[in-house]
Design an enzyme around this catalytic site. Sequence first.
Site, PDB file in Angstrom:
ATOM      1  N   ASN A   8       0.883  -1.174   0.000  1.00 20.42           N
ATOM      2  CA  ASN A   8       0.000   0.000   0.000  1.00 20.42           C
ATOM      3  C   ASN A   8       0.918   1.220   0.000  1.00 20.42           C
ATOM      4  OD1 ASN A   8      -1.841   2.008   0.469  1.00 20.42           O
ATOM      5  ND2 ASN A   8      -2.593   1.187   2.418  1.00 20.42           N
ATOM      6  N   ARG A  92      -2.728  -2.097  -3.278  1.00 27.70           N
ATOM      7  CA  ARG A  92      -3.896  -1.243  -3.119  1.00 27.70           C
ATOM      8  C   ARG A  92      -3.779  -0.131  -4.157  1.00 27.70           C
ATOM      9  NH1 ARG A  92      -5.985   1.396   2.372  1.00 27.70           N
ATOM     10  NH2 ARG A  92      -7.973   2.086   1.557  1.00 27.70           N
ATOM     11  N   HIS A 180     -12.902   3.547  -0.051  1.00 29.21           N
ATOM     12  CA  HIS A 180     -12.850   2.603   1.087  1.00 29.21           C
ATOM     13  C   HIS A 180     -13.513   1.273   0.737  1.00 29.21           C
ATOM     14  CE1 HIS A 180     -12.521   6.301   3.910  1.00 29.21           C
ATOM     15  NE2 HIS A 180     -11.337   5.742   3.802  1.00 29.21           N
ATOM     16  N   ARG A 240      -9.577  16.372   6.042  1.00 30.91           N
ATOM     17  CA  ARG A 240     -10.401  16.726   4.871  1.00 30.91           C
ATOM     18  C   ARG A 240     -11.786  17.169   5.338  1.00 30.91           C
ATOM     19  NH1 ARG A 240      -9.736  11.024   2.112  1.00 30.91           N
ATOM     20  NH2 ARG A 240      -8.182  10.541   3.689  1.00 30.91           N
ATOM     21  N   GLU A 378      -8.274  -4.371   5.389  1.00 31.67           N
ATOM     22  CA  GLU A 378      -8.171  -4.159   3.940  1.00 31.67           C
ATOM     23  C   GLU A 378      -7.012  -4.963   3.341  1.00 31.67           C
ATOM     24  OE1 GLU A 378      -8.287  -0.235   5.481  1.00 31.67           O
ATOM     25  OE2 GLU A 378      -9.250   0.483   3.657  1.00 31.67           O
TER      26      GLU A 378
END
Length: 404
Positions: A8, A92, A180, A240, A378
């Site tokens: 990732n 990813r 996600h 964010r 994940e």
Amino acid sequence: MDTILVVNAGSSSVKFQVYSVEGEGTLRRQIKGQMDGIGTRPRLRASGANGDSRADRCYPIEAVANVPAAMEVAGDWLRNEMQVNPLAVGHRVVHGGAEFDRPVLIDHGVVARLDRLVPLAPLHQPHNLAPVRSILVNFPKLPQVACFDTAFHRTHSAVADHYAIPHQLHSEGVRRYGFHGLSYEYISKTLPQIAPEIATRRIIVAHLGSGASMCAIKGGQSVESTMGFTALDGLPMGTRPGQLDPGVVLYLMSEKGLSAAKVQDFLYRDCGLKGLSGISNDMRELEASDSFNAKLAIDCFVYRIGLNAGMLAAALQGLDAFVFTAGIGENSAGIRARVVEHLGWFGVTLDAAENARHARLISRPDSAIPVYVVPTDEELMIAQHTLALLMNGKSHDSRTKRVS
Ligand code: AMP
């Protein structure tokens, strides 16, 4: 030992995990590590299956100046010191666009198609692809698999996928993708084992981490997400803003004279919990703070989760379960309790003791719908996809010669 490497890669760090492939395709995490401080203060840290430290070392900037160099250094360490020669590498990749609705075995053609999506995720996609390219060059026969954050949401209806803008822009790729997806897919695949009675019903999953979004899932498939074209939309996050009137962006540009690059930086790094609180993007610090603005940041966060739950319940035309996951969702009993208060009008009631001990089921028996806490994974999802493609994509015998 047969292993799968999961990568990732971000702008300043490359995270990796190594899974051993055991009987009947069971995957077991053996190594978890990351090279961070790329180009600033490179540092490799890794731990073994029991959390025992396997590496903690710093490198000169010149040795790890960019993501490909970080991948090379981490790869050398894995091969030479950990004797890891993976069967395949799973990556990813944030954006699969409208085209990729599932993981894919990577070749040069796939890289070229993923490259075209860079304008849709300029801060992430190039970094995700950098290790893919360097492995293609250095180990051309090592199978690589791209797993997308957007793919799980490709089941959205056309109305969920469209902004109310001229169709030409939609055709160019200005759509509500949702992100996600690997986390939501993992939760969706895990629920049949841990809560079979709700697994195929109408569920809202709240992925509350440093990035945060919510997903409406029905029959195991995503029908709506709070995120859209980019990972900026929806809930307030660590740095964010979440949903923002586009007029604010126009104001920043026309009245404050900010360039597009400055606005981008501002929206990704200076807003959300950090911007609201003026203290931190870390929920732990905000929960420990007495500051008025820290409290305001938390209030806005839970309020927006409540509002978005209403929106997603409308998309689902009802609600049968609510699931918390990711860093905040898994670890903060306080935030979960506040969110459940906002869900009170659904008839949801919290079992405070079960919530405090981070139990899997945290609602009371009399609650109108059950509320669960399910840790996400994940990386395991990526490893599972990678192994599945490796086994289905080519026969075991013809698999690529291992790299030594
Ligand atoms: P993630 O992106 O899923 O790794 O989540 C990271 C975020 O989870 C951190 O920035 C923290 O704000 C939050 N977090 C982790 N542990 C806790 C905790 N015990 N209480 C509150 N927030 C937490």
